[in-house]
Design an enzyme around this catalytic site. Structure first.
Site, PDB file in Angstrom:
ATOM      1  CB  SER A 119      11.396  17.507   4.667  1.00 62.46           C
ATOM      2  OG  SER A 119      11.177  16.375   3.894  1.00 62.46           O
ATOM      3  CG  HIS A 139       8.455  13.990   7.802  1.00 64.31           C
ATOM      4  ND1 HIS A 139       9.637  14.005   8.498  1.00 64.31           N
ATOM      5  CD2 HIS A 139       8.773  14.223   6.510  1.00 64.31           C
ATOM      6  CE1 HIS A 139      10.628  14.243   7.657  1.00 64.31           C
ATOM      7  NE2 HIS A 139      10.137  14.381   6.455  1.00 64.31           N
ATOM      8  CD  GLU A 169       9.864  13.148  12.388  1.00 66.42           C
ATOM      9  OE1 GLU A 169      10.708  13.274  13.290  1.00 66.42           O
ATOM     10  OE2 GLU A 169       9.877  13.856  11.360  1.00 66.42           O
ATOM     11  CG  ASN A 205      15.020  16.302   8.619  1.00 69.36           C
ATOM     12  OD1 ASN A 205      15.878  15.427   8.460  1.00 69.36           O
ATOM     13  ND2 ASN A 205      14.032  16.486   7.771  1.00 69.36           N
TER      14      ASN A 205
HETATM   15  P1  NAD Z   1       9.405  14.323  -6.163  1.00 67.92           P
HETATM   16  O1  NAD Z   1       9.941  15.459  -6.948  1.00 67.92           O
HETATM   17  O2  NAD Z   1       9.991  12.957  -6.358  1.00 67.92           O
HETATM   18  O3  NAD Z   1       7.823  14.193  -6.412  1.00 67.92           O
HETATM   19  C1  NAD Z   1       6.944  15.265  -6.427  1.00 67.92           C
HETATM   20  C2  NAD Z   1       5.827  14.927  -7.392  1.00 67.92           C
HETATM   21  O4  NAD Z   1       4.774  15.856  -7.205  1.00 67.92           O
HETATM   22  C3  NAD Z   1       6.256  14.994  -8.863  1.00 67.92           C
HETATM   23  O5  NAD Z   1       5.961  13.750  -9.484  1.00 67.92           O
HETATM   24  C4  NAD Z   1       5.392  16.118  -9.431  1.00 67.92           C
HETATM   25  O6  NAD Z   1       4.973  15.887 -10.771  1.00 67.92           O
HETATM   26  C5  NAD Z   1       4.223  16.125  -8.461  1.00 67.92           C
HETATM   27  N1  NAD Z   1       3.531  17.412  -8.405  1.00 67.92           N
HETATM   28  C6  NAD Z   1       4.079  18.643  -8.329  1.00 67.92           C
HETATM   29  N2  NAD Z   1       3.105  19.578  -8.295  1.00 67.92           N
HETATM   30  C7  NAD Z   1       1.937  18.907  -8.369  1.00 67.92           C
HETATM   31  C8  NAD Z   1       0.585  19.296  -8.385  1.00 67.92           C
HETATM   32  N3  NAD Z   1       0.240  20.584  -8.337  1.00 67.92           N
HETATM   33  N4  NAD Z   1      -0.365  18.322  -8.460  1.00 67.92           N
HETATM   34  C9  NAD Z   1      -0.034  17.016  -8.500  1.00 67.92           C
HETATM   35  N5  NAD Z   1       1.235  16.588  -8.481  1.00 67.92           N
HETATM   36  C10 NAD Z   1       2.205  17.522  -8.419  1.00 67.92           C
HETATM   37  O7  NAD Z   1       9.513  14.772  -4.645  1.00 67.92           O
HETATM   38  P2  NAD Z   1       9.578  13.846  -3.316  1.00 67.92           P
HETATM   39  O8  NAD Z   1      10.996  13.566  -2.987  1.00 67.92           O
HETATM   40  O9  NAD Z   1       8.605  12.746  -3.484  1.00 67.92           O
HETATM   41  O10 NAD Z   1       9.048  14.888  -2.210  1.00 67.92           O
HETATM   42  C11 NAD Z   1       7.690  15.186  -2.069  1.00 67.92           C
HETATM   43  C12 NAD Z   1       7.453  15.803  -0.701  1.00 67.92           C
HETATM   44  O11 NAD Z   1       7.885  14.865   0.305  1.00 67.92           O
HETATM   45  C13 NAD Z   1       8.209  17.094  -0.427  1.00 67.92           C
HETATM   46  O12 NAD Z   1       7.405  17.929   0.351  1.00 67.92           O
HETATM   47  C14 NAD Z   1       9.429  16.616   0.395  1.00 67.92           C
HETATM   48  O13 NAD Z   1       9.922  17.606   1.258  1.00 67.92           O
HETATM   49  C15 NAD Z   1       8.814  15.485   1.198  1.00 67.92           C
HETATM   50  N6  NAD Z   1       9.758  14.472   1.673  1.00 67.92           N
HETATM   51  C16 NAD Z   1      10.766  14.009   0.872  1.00 67.92           C
HETATM   52  C17 NAD Z   1      11.637  13.024   1.356  1.00 67.92           C
HETATM   53  C18 NAD Z   1      12.747  12.487   0.482  1.00 67.92           C
HETATM   54  O14 NAD Z   1      13.649  11.802   1.013  1.00 67.92           O
HETATM   55  N7  NAD Z   1      12.717  12.727  -0.819  1.00 67.92           N
HETATM   56  C19 NAD Z   1      11.462  12.515   2.648  1.00 67.92           C
HETATM   57  C20 NAD Z   1      10.406  12.983   3.451  1.00 67.92           C
HETATM   58  C21 NAD Z   1       9.573  13.979   2.950  1.00 67.92           C
END
Ligand code: NAD
Length: 295
Positions: A122, A143, A155, A193
């Site tokens: 993000s 994204h 995006e 954003n």
């Molecule tokens: P989350 O914490 O729900 O999930 C992240 C997952 O990645 C976890 O299950 C973790 O175990 C896994 N992980 C961490 N390190 C790892 C590795 N080395 N190898 C394999 N798996 C690994 O987080 P999320 O909300 O799904 O966010 C993930 C990404 O998406 C971030 O970059 C975030 O900025 C982006 N994002 C989030 C949203 C949102 O609304 N949550 C929206 C758009 C983008």
């Protein structure tokens, strides 16, 4: 280039959603996690979501047979070597630049040379993560929005190093998932954003300055602008900790007050009031169907 096999890194909130929409769109999907228990949790979420879609096949186009097919296309792994023959690898691990760089740099030597790498970050610079690989020309941002199976937008982000071919392939891939892709460049916050965060922060400042109460500001923006929810409801939904983190990255990039965290946001985060997910934020969610303002 034709995409057949999709790799997804992380099976959390976003990774599981990306895996789900890729599998229902007909791609073979391999999801990498750190441990089996994270895969189990993510796949349970996918099952629940698919079952919900299958309840209304006329509306969603997802029949029980399609669910079965999608399930058959999904594979969870904890060994990154299983991603070697993917055509595109989409990363959705934690929002930490060093972790993302480490992950992509390791995968660069494993995944076939012409595959595209994409990050769902993000706020982190796509250019910086791409530079940790030997394929910055085949590196884009994809994204997605939460919840991925429901939100239509993706995006598609290009850096100064992204090739036209990789960018267009990623754009078409987004379309093939049933999403509406928009083209943007690697500027922190991209389109959504960049415009949304200052609006949300301004709502907090308006409350701090006594412009209106939390429910009044929410109702005003909902009914006056036709938004599906007001800014405080949205902030609690996104997560105040996530928003607070994003303000830091955006303020660091632009050095403009509109991206700076208002004092109240910081205090809520320090108190552990992260919004819906922690049970309390601008509203109290003891009864999730009837949130009560905390101030
Ligand atoms: P989350 O914490 O729900 O999930 C992240 C997952 O990645 C976890 O299950 C973790 O175990 C896994 N992980 C961490 N390190 C790892 C590795 N080395 N190898 C394999 N798996 C690994 O987080 P999320 O909300 O799904 O966010 C993930 C990404 O998406 C971030 O970059 C975030 O900025 C982006 N994002 C989030 C949203 C949102 O609304 N949550 C929206 C758009 C983008």
């Amino acid at each position: 280039m034709q995409i057949k096999k999709v790799g997804v890194l992380g099976c959390g909130l976003m990774g599981s959603g990306i895996a789900q929409v890729s599998a229902t769109a007909g791609y073979d999907v391999t999801v990498l996690e750190q441990e089996q228990r994270f895969l189990d949790k993510g796949f349970a979420g996918i099952e629940k979501s698919l079952a919900k879609f299958a309840e209304k096949p006329d509306k969603t186009g997802i029949t029980p047979e399609k669910v079965k097919e999608a399930r058959g296309r999904l594979k969870g792994v904890t060994d990154r070597n299983a991603l070697a023959d993917c055509d595109i690898v989409i990363e959705a691990i934690i929002e930490n630049v060093e972790e993302k760089k480490k992950m992509f740099s390791a995968l660069d030597g494993i995944v076939k040379k012409d595959a595209i790498f994409a990050s769902n970050t993000s706020s982190i610079s796509i250019t910086e993560v791409a530079a940790a690989t030997k394929r910055p020309d085949r590196f884009v941002g994809l994204h997605f929005f939460n919840p991925v199976p429901l939100m239509k937008l993706v995006e598609v982000v290009r850096t100064i190093a992204t090739s036209d071919q990789a960018f267009e392939t990623a754009y078409e891939f987004g379309k093939s998932l049933g999403k509406v892709p928009v083209r943007t460049s690697d500027k922190t916050g991209f389109i959504v954003n960049r415009l949304l965060v200052p609006y949300l922060l301004d709502a907090i400042r308006a409350y701090e300055e006594g412009v209106g109460s939390i429910p009044d500001i929410d109702n005003a923006m909902k009914l006056g602008c036709g938004y599906p929810m007001g800014p405080f409801t949205l902030l609690d939904f996104v997560g105040l900790d996530t928003t607070y983190y994003i303000t830091h990255v955006m303020f660091d990039e632009f050095k403009e007050r509109r991206f700076a965290s208002p004092p109240l946001l910081k205090r809520l985060v320090m108190a552990g009031w992260y919004g819906r997910k922690s049970g309390k934020g601008f509203y109290d969610y003891k009864d999730p169907n009837n949130p009560v303002p905390c101030f």
